[in-house]
Enzyme design. Structure first.
Site, PDB file in Angstrom:
ATOM      1  N   GLY A 276       5.945  16.623 -58.429  1.00  0.00           N
ATOM      2  CA  GLY A 276       6.855  17.486 -59.175  1.00  0.00           C
ATOM      3  C   GLY A 276       6.100  18.242 -60.243  1.00  0.00           C
ATOM      4  CB  CYS A 283       4.297   6.847 -73.376  1.00  0.00           C
ATOM      5  SG  CYS A 283       5.387   6.166 -74.642  1.00  0.00           S
ATOM      6  CE  LYS A 343      12.245   8.642 -69.082  1.00  0.00           C
ATOM      7  NZ  LYS A 343      11.828   7.438 -68.448  1.00  0.00           N
TER       8      LYS A 343
HETATM    9  N1  LIG Z   1       9.354   5.974 -76.574  1.00  0.00           N
HETATM   10  C1  LIG Z   1       8.990   5.210 -75.555  1.00  0.00           C
HETATM   11  O1  LIG Z   1       9.450   5.356 -74.426  1.00  0.00           O
HETATM   12  C2  LIG Z   1       7.979   4.111 -75.766  1.00  0.00           C
HETATM   13  C3  LIG Z   1       7.838   3.118 -74.787  1.00  0.00           C
HETATM   14  C4  LIG Z   1       6.905   2.108 -74.987  1.00  0.00           C
HETATM   15  C5  LIG Z   1       6.113   2.112 -76.126  1.00  0.00           C
HETATM   16  N2  LIG Z   1       6.250   3.113 -77.041  1.00  0.00           N
HETATM   17  C6  LIG Z   1       5.415   3.061 -78.250  1.00  0.00           C
HETATM   18  O2  LIG Z   1       6.208   2.553 -79.306  1.00  0.00           O
HETATM   19  C7  LIG Z   1       5.864   3.187 -80.540  1.00  0.00           C
HETATM   20  C8  LIG Z   1       7.103   3.831 -81.154  1.00  0.00           C
HETATM   21  O3  LIG Z   1       7.534   4.865 -80.279  1.00  0.00           O
HETATM   22  P1  LIG Z   1       8.952   5.594 -80.464  1.00  0.00           P
HETATM   23  O4  LIG Z   1       9.110   6.511 -79.314  1.00  0.00           O
HETATM   24  O5  LIG Z   1       9.996   4.582 -80.751  1.00  0.00           O
HETATM   25  O6  LIG Z   1       8.644   6.432 -81.809  1.00  0.00           O
HETATM   26  P2  LIG Z   1       9.677   7.289 -82.674  1.00  0.00           P
HETATM   27  O7  LIG Z   1       8.904   8.410 -83.201  1.00  0.00           O
HETATM   28  O8  LIG Z   1      10.936   7.538 -81.906  1.00  0.00           O
HETATM   29  O9  LIG Z   1      10.075   6.292 -83.855  1.00  0.00           O
HETATM   30  C9  LIG Z   1       9.183   5.879 -84.847  1.00  0.00           C
HETATM   31  C10 LIG Z   1       9.986   5.588 -86.108  1.00  0.00           C
HETATM   32  O10 LIG Z   1       9.116   4.985 -87.069  1.00  0.00           O
HETATM   33  C11 LIG Z   1       9.500   5.439 -88.354  1.00  0.00           C
HETATM   34  N3  LIG Z   1       8.411   5.184 -89.285  1.00  0.00           N
HETATM   35  C12 LIG Z   1       7.232   5.817 -89.421  1.00  0.00           C
HETATM   36  N4  LIG Z   1       6.504   5.244 -90.386  1.00  0.00           N
HETATM   37  C13 LIG Z   1       7.241   4.224 -90.876  1.00  0.00           C
HETATM   38  C14 LIG Z   1       7.032   3.244 -91.886  1.00  0.00           C
HETATM   39  N5  LIG Z   1       5.900   3.187 -92.592  1.00  0.00           N
HETATM   40  N6  LIG Z   1       8.014   2.342 -92.126  1.00  0.00           N
HETATM   41  C15 LIG Z   1       9.170   2.376 -91.431  1.00  0.00           C
HETATM   42  N7  LIG Z   1       9.416   3.275 -90.452  1.00  0.00           N
HETATM   43  C16 LIG Z   1       8.463   4.189 -90.185  1.00  0.00           C
HETATM   44  C17 LIG Z   1       9.821   6.913 -88.126  1.00  0.00           C
HETATM   45  O11 LIG Z   1      10.605   7.448 -89.163  1.00  0.00           O
HETATM   46  C18 LIG Z   1      10.563   6.831 -86.777  1.00  0.00           C
HETATM   47  O12 LIG Z   1      11.943   6.656 -86.976  1.00  0.00           O
HETATM   48  C19 LIG Z   1       4.735   4.147 -80.208  1.00  0.00           C
HETATM   49  O13 LIG Z   1       3.509   3.517 -80.422  1.00  0.00           O
HETATM   50  C20 LIG Z   1       4.931   4.408 -78.722  1.00  0.00           C
HETATM   51  O14 LIG Z   1       3.733   4.740 -78.077  1.00  0.00           O
HETATM   52  C21 LIG Z   1       7.177   4.102 -76.905  1.00  0.00           C
END
Ligand SMILES: NC(=O)c1ccc[n+]([C@@H]2O[C@H](COP(=O)([O-])OP(=O)(O)OC[C@H]3O[C@@H](n4cnc5c(N)ncnc54)[C@H](O)[C@@H]3O)[C@@H](O)[C@H]2O)c1
Length: 462
Positions: A276, A283, A343
Site C-alpha cells: 500500500g 513508531c 491509519k
Molecule cells: N502510540 C503508540 O502506538 C505507541 C505504541 C507503543 C509504544 N509507544 C511508545 O510509548 C511512548 C509514548 O507514546 P505516545 O504515543 O503515548 O506519546 P504521546 O505523545 O501521545 O503522549 C506523551 C504524553 O507525555 C506527556 N509528557 C511529556 N513530558 C512529560 C513529563 N515530564 N511528565 C508528564 N507527562 C509528560 C505529554 O504531555 C503527552 O501527553 C513513546 O516512547 C512511544 O514510542 C507508542
C-alpha cells in the site's frame, strides 16, 4: 522489595500509551493516578473528555469510577508502588530518540520517591541502555533513593493505535525486564492479565481463540531491544510487501495473490504483509531510525533497516507518479485525498503518508481537498502549514475532482457508493493506495502492485 504487593499506580504521560495503561490497570482493580505536564489535557480528562480518538477508551475510562484520578501534580508518585513512564520519545534530527521527556519525567519522579519499595517502569520506547541511565538519574536526584527499594524496570508497550484496548487486554506477550525482584512485582501487578481472571470490559470481549499472554522475563537491555526489534521487523515486513508490489506491477503479477500465497506459509504469516502506501505513525519510522542510530554509535551499519525506510518513503512518491501518468500535469487539477490519519480508527497524524501527499500535490500545482472521518479537527491544528481544503464528507471531496487518492483504509471509505461517486468526478480516476476497493468501477482505478481492481475471491485472506 520482596514482599511488595502493588496496589497504587502512577502513570506519567497521558498520551496514547499512558491512557491505555491507566485504563487497563484501573480495570484490573488498581488505584491509578495519571500525571501529565499538559494542563489542558489533564483539565479535559478531569471533565471526562478523552483527548485522543481511540475506540472504546472513553467508555473504559468512564466506567472506572473513582479508581482513576488525573493531575499535573507529581505528589501522587510518593504514594505509588509502581510508577509507569509513558512519555513521548520523538526522533531527534539525526534519528536518535530525543530523551528529554523521559529525563524530565524521571527528574520529577525522583523528587517524590519515598522511603518504601517502588518500581519505576519504563513503558516509553527508549534506546538500549536507557534503563541503566534512568537508575543512575534517580540515584543522583532522588533524596530518598535506595537501590534495594527503588528499582527501574522495562515493560515495553506493543499496543496498536485503533485497537489499543484489545491489544492491552489480550496481548500476545508481556515483556518484563530488570532486576528479578522488580520483575516479580510487575508479574504480580499483571497477575489478573496473565491469568485472564478479569471480566472483559463492555465492548472489548475476549476473543474465543485467546487463552493467555506469554510472559518474557529478561534483562533491562533485552527488554528494550525486544521492543525496537519487534517494530523494526514489522516495518520490514510492510516494506518487503511494497518492494515486491513494485515488481508485481512491472511483471504483471498481483501482490494480493502473491502475499496470500506466501503468507499461508506458517513461517511467514499474513499479518503486516499488506502492500500500500507504507507505514506511518509515531513508531515505525522513529524506531527503525532509533536502531540505526544505535548501530551507528557502535560503528555497526544496519543496511536492512535503512532499505526498509527507503522503500517506505519511496511508496509515497509512487502514488504521485501514478497520478502523473494519467494526468500528465497536476497544475490546476483538483485532487481529493481520502484519509489523513496514518491509519484507520485513530486521529494520530504523526508521520502520516497523507501529509507528504498533500504537500507534494500542492507543490505540483494541484488544489487538494482532504477528508478524514476523525482527524480533521486535529489536522486543522497540526497541519496548518499545509495548503488544502477540508472537505466535510467524501462526496464533497470527490465532486468535480480530477482524481481521488485513498490514503487511509477507513472502513467507511470501503462502504461508499463508489459507483455513484465516481460519476460526480471531472475525471473518474481513483488511486486506491490501500488496495481496499473490491468492486470494478466505471473509472480508472490504480492500486498498488496489481493491474486493476480484482473482485475479492472468497479464498483470499487479508
Ligand atoms: N502510540 C503508540 O502506538 C505507541 C505504541 C507503543 C509504544 N509507544 C511508545 O510509548 C511512548 C509514548 O507514546 P505516545 O504515543 O503515548 O506519546 P504521546 O505523545 O501521545 O503522549 C506523551 C504524553 O507525555 C506527556 N509528557 C511529556 N513530558 C512529560 C513529563 N515530564 N511528565 C508528564 N507527562 C509528560 C505529554 O504531555 C503527552 O501527553 C513513546 O516512547 C512511544 O514510542 C507508542
Amino acid at each position: 522489595m520482596r514482599s511488595h504487593v502493588p496496589s497504587r499506580i502512577a502513570v506519567v504521560g497521558t498520551g496514547y500509551v499512558g491512557l491505555g495503561t491507566a485504563g487497563l490497570l484501573a480495570h484490573l482493580g488498581y488505584r491509578v493516578t495519571g500525571i501529565d505536564i499538559d494542563p489542558d489535557k489533564i483539565a479535559q480528562l478531569q471533565r471526562g473528555v478523552v483527548p485522543i480518538h481511540e475506540p472504546g477508551l472513553d467508555l473504559l475510562l468512564a466506567s472506572q469510577e473513582d479508581r482513576i484520578t488525573w493531575t499535573t501534580d507529581y505528589q501522587a508518585v510518593a504514594e505509588a508502588d509502581v510508577i509507569f513512564i509513558c512519555v513521548g520519545t520523538p526522533p531527534g534530527p539525526d534519528g536518535t530518540p530525543d530523551l528529554r521527556y523521559v529525563t524530565g519525567a524521571a527528574r520529577s519522579i525522583a523528587a517524590y520517591l519515598g522511603d518504601r519499595p517502588q518500581v519505576i517502569v519504563n513503558k516509553s520506547t527508549v534506546p538500549i541502555g536507557t534503563g541503566d541511565f534512568l537508575q543512575r538519574l534517580l540515584e543522583d536526584h532522588a533524596p530518598q533513593f535506595d537501590e534495594t527499594r527503588h528499582r527501574v524496570a522495562s515493560n515495553p508497550e506493543f499496543l496498536r493505535e485503533g485497537t489499543a484496548l484489545a491489544d492491552s487486554l489480550y496481548p500476545d506477550r508481556i515483556v518484563l525486564g530488570g532486576h528479578p525482584e522488580a520483575v516479580e512485582v510487575l508479574a504480580r501487578l499483571y497477575g489478573p492479565l496473565i491469568e485472564q481472571s478479569f471480566t472483559a470490559p463492555q465492548g472489548i470481549g475476549r476473543p474465543d481463540s485467546y487463552s493467555r499472554p506469554a510472559v518474557v522475563r529478561t534483562t533491562l537491555q533485552s527488554a528494550e531491544m525486544i521492543k525496537y526489534a519487534a517494530n523494526a521487523f514489522l516495518a520490514l515486513k510492510i516494506s518487503f510487501a511494497n518492494e515486491i508490489a513494485g515488481l508485481c506491477e512491472r511483471v504483471g503479477a498481483d501482490i494480493q495473490e502473491v502475499t496470500t500465497g506466501i503468507g499461508l506459509d506458517g513461517r511467514i504469516g499474513h499479518r503486516f504483509l499488506q502492500a500500500g502506501l507504507g507505514w506511518g505513525g509515531s513508531c515505525f519510522g522513529k524506531d527503525t531510525q532509533g536502531l540505526i542510530s544505535a548501530g551507528r554509535e557502535h560503528a555497526y551499519p544496519m543496511p536492512i533497516l535503512q532499505a526498509a525506510i527507503d522503500v517506505n518513503y519511496r511508496q509515497r512518491n509512487v502514488v504521485v507518479e501514478k497520478l502523473l501518468r494519467h494526468l500528465k500535469s497536476l497544475k490546476g487539477k483538483r485532487i481529493a485525498v481520502l484519509g489523513m490519519a496514518f491509519k484507520p480508527n485513530t486521529d494520530d497524524l504523526r508521520d502520516a503518508p497523507a501529509h507528504d501527499l498533500i504537500a507534494r500535490l500542492h507543490q505540483l500545482g494541484a488544489t487538494v481537498l482532504a477528508h478524514d472521518p476523525v482527524a480533521m479537527p486535529r489536522a486543522e491544528r497540526e497541519w496548518s502549514h499545509l495548503t488544502y481544503t477540508a472537505a466535510p464528507d467524501p462526496a464533497t471531496a470527490l465532486r468535480r475532482a480530477d482524481a481521488a487518492i485513498i490514503a487511509t483504509e477507513w472502513e467507511e471509505y470501503a462502504l461508499l457508493n463508489w459507483r455513484d461517486l465516481v460519476g460526480t468526478m471531472r475525471q473518474p480516476l481513483v488511486v486506491d493506495a490501500r488496495n481496499m476497493l473490491r468492486e470494478t468501477l466505471p473509472a480508472q482505478v490504480e492500486q498498488i502492485g496489481r493491474e486493476s481492481v480484482q473482485v475479492q475471491k472468497e479464498a483470499v485472506l487479508v
